[in-house]
Design a protein around this motif. Sequence first.
Motif, mmCIF file in Angstrom:
data_model
loop_
_atom_site.group_PDB
_atom_site.id
_atom_site.type_symbol
_atom_site.label_atom_id
_atom_site.label_comp_id
_atom_site.label_asym_id
_atom_site.label_seq_id
_atom_site.Cartn_x
_atom_site.Cartn_y
_atom_site.Cartn_z
ATOM 1 N N LEU A 183 -0.671 4.614 0.133
ATOM 2 C CA LEU A 183 -0.678 6.075 0.179
ATOM 3 C C LEU A 183 0.583 6.683 -0.441
ATOM 4 O O LEU A 183 0.853 7.866 -0.267
ATOM 5 N N THR A 184 1.332 5.873 -1.170
ATOM 6 C CA THR A 184 2.637 6.313 -1.665
ATOM 7 C C THR A 184 2.644 6.585 -3.162
ATOM 8 O O THR A 184 1.768 6.143 -3.901
ATOM 9 N N GLN A 185 3.696 7.295 -3.555
ATOM 10 C CA GLN A 185 3.979 7.489 -4.967
ATOM 11 C C GLN A 185 5.042 6.457 -5.378
ATOM 12 O O GLN A 185 5.315 5.524 -4.619
ATOM 13 N N GLN A 186 5.607 6.620 -6.572
ATOM 14 C CA GLN A 186 6.469 5.592 -7.152
ATOM 15 C C GLN A 186 7.764 5.325 -6.394
ATOM 16 O O GLN A 186 8.382 4.281 -6.575
ATOM 17 N N HIS A 187 8.194 6.239 -5.495
ATOM 18 C CA HIS A 187 9.423 6.040 -4.729
ATOM 19 C C HIS A 187 9.160 5.532 -3.313
ATOM 20 O O HIS A 187 10.083 5.385 -2.526
ATOM 21 N N GLY A 188 7.881 5.308 -2.990
ATOM 22 C CA GLY A 188 7.540 4.816 -1.664
ATOM 23 C C GLY A 188 7.332 5.902 -0.633
ATOM 24 O O GLY A 188 7.176 5.608 0.552
ATOM 25 N N PHE A 189 7.330 7.177 -1.044
ATOM 26 C CA PHE A 189 7.073 8.293 -0.138
ATOM 27 C C PHE A 189 5.573 8.566 -0.116
ATOM 28 O O PHE A 189 4.860 8.243 -1.071
ATOM 29 N N PHE A 190 5.087 9.211 0.958
ATOM 30 C CA PHE A 190 3.696 9.663 0.966
ATOM 31 C C PHE A 190 3.448 10.478 -0.300
ATOM 32 O O PHE A 190 4.260 11.342 -0.663
ATOM 33 N N HIS A 191 2.339 10.223 -0.948
ATOM 34 C CA HIS A 191 1.971 10.932 -2.165
ATOM 35 C C HIS A 191 1.650 12.394 -1.855
ATOM 36 O O HIS A 191 1.072 12.697 -0.803
ATOM 37 N N ALA A 192 1.994 13.288 -2.771
ATOM 38 C CA ALA A 192 1.711 14.717 -2.596
ATOM 39 C C ALA A 192 0.213 14.969 -2.414
ATOM 40 O O ALA A 192 -0.180 15.915 -1.725
ATOM 41 N N GLY A 193 -0.618 14.130 -3.007
ATOM 42 C CA GLY A 193 -2.067 14.275 -2.835
ATOM 43 C C GLY A 193 -2.489 14.042 -1.394
ATOM 44 O O GLY A 193 -3.383 14.737 -0.881
ATOM 45 N N VAL A 194 -1.863 13.095 -0.729
ATOM 46 C CA VAL A 194 -2.169 12.832 0.686
ATOM 47 C C VAL A 194 -1.638 13.984 1.545
ATOM 48 O O VAL A 194 -2.331 14.469 2.448
ATOM 49 N N ILE A 195 -0.432 14.436 1.234
ATOM 50 C CA ILE A 195 0.150 15.565 1.979
ATOM 51 C C ILE A 195 -0.744 16.793 1.834
ATOM 52 O O ILE A 195 -1.061 17.470 2.815
ATOM 53 N N SER A 196 -1.187 17.073 0.614
ATOM 54 C CA SER A 196 -2.062 18.224 0.363
ATOM 55 C C SER A 196 -3.403 18.074 1.067
ATOM 56 O O SER A 196 -3.947 19.054 1.598
ATOM 57 N N THR A 197 -3.930 16.862 1.072
ATOM 58 C CA THR A 197 -5.198 16.606 1.753
ATOM 59 C C THR A 197 -5.103 16.921 3.234
ATOM 60 O O THR A 197 -6.010 17.542 3.811
ATOM 61 N N ILE A 198 -4.012 16.521 3.863
ATOM 62 C CA ILE A 198 -3.856 16.766 5.297
ATOM 63 C C ILE A 198 -3.641 18.256 5.565
ATOM 64 O O ILE A 198 -4.164 18.792 6.549
ATOM 65 N N ALA A 199 -2.927 18.946 4.685
ATOM 66 C CA ALA A 199 -2.789 20.397 4.824
ATOM 67 C C ALA A 199 -4.161 21.060 4.754
ATOM 68 O O ALA A 199 -4.486 21.940 5.556
ATOM 69 N N ASP A 200 -4.985 20.617 3.814
ATOM 70 C CA ASP A 200 -6.329 21.173 3.627
ATOM 71 C C ASP A 200 -7.241 20.857 4.816
ATOM 72 O O ASP A 200 -7.926 21.728 5.337
ATOM 73 N N ASN A 201 -7.244 19.608 5.252
ATOM 74 C CA ASN A 201 -8.139 19.216 6.349
ATOM 75 C C ASN A 201 -7.763 19.855 7.675
ATOM 76 O O ASN A 201 -8.648 20.279 8.427
ATOM 77 N N THR A 202 -6.480 19.923 7.989
ATOM 78 C CA THR A 202 -6.100 20.549 9.254
ATOM 79 C C THR A 202 -6.499 22.024 9.251
ATOM 80 O O THR A 202 -7.010 22.533 10.250
#
Length: 150
Positions: free
Chosen positions: A49-68
Motif C-alpha cells: 500500500l506504499t509509494q516509493q518512500h515506504g509511506f502509505f500511497h496518496a491513492g490509499v489515503i484518498s480512498t479512505i477519505a472518500d469511503n469514510t
Amino acid sequence: MKFESKSNNYKKKVKESFDRQNFMKLINAKLIDVKPGYCEIHVPYHDNLTQQHGFFHAGVISTIADNTAGYAAFSLMEENSSVLSVEFKINLMAPGDGDVLIGKSNVLKNGRTLTICTSEIFIRKNGIEKLCAAAQLTMIELKNSLDKKL
C-alpha cells in the motif's frame, strides 16, 4: 452537529455495503465505527500500500477519505438509497508514515440530494496520531437504487 438517520438499519446497511467493496478487502480496511453522520475506517500498514518512500500511497489515503465520507453520508440516507461520490478535494499535509491509517468523516450538511462531508485522515506511529490529510467531499443520494448496478 447531531443528525438522525432516515433508516433504522443504517449500521447494517453501511456494513453490508462496506463488505461488498472488494477494494476494502484488498487493502485490509476495517469499518471501525458508524453513527448518524459519522464514519471511521482503519487500514493497517502493508508494503503493498506504499509509494516509493515506504509511506502509505496518496491513492490509499484518498480512498479512505472518500469511503469514510461516503458512509458518513450513507448513514443518513433512506433505506433503499445508495450513495456515490460527486466530487472531493484533498490536502495531503504530512507523509502517511505509520502503522495504521485512520479515516474519520463527519457530515457538515445533509441536503435532499447532496451531502457535504469533511474527512480527516490520521497516521498512527508509535501510538501517536498525527493528521496527514484533510478533505471536503460531496456525496449524492440515489433513491430507490440500493444494490442496482448503474
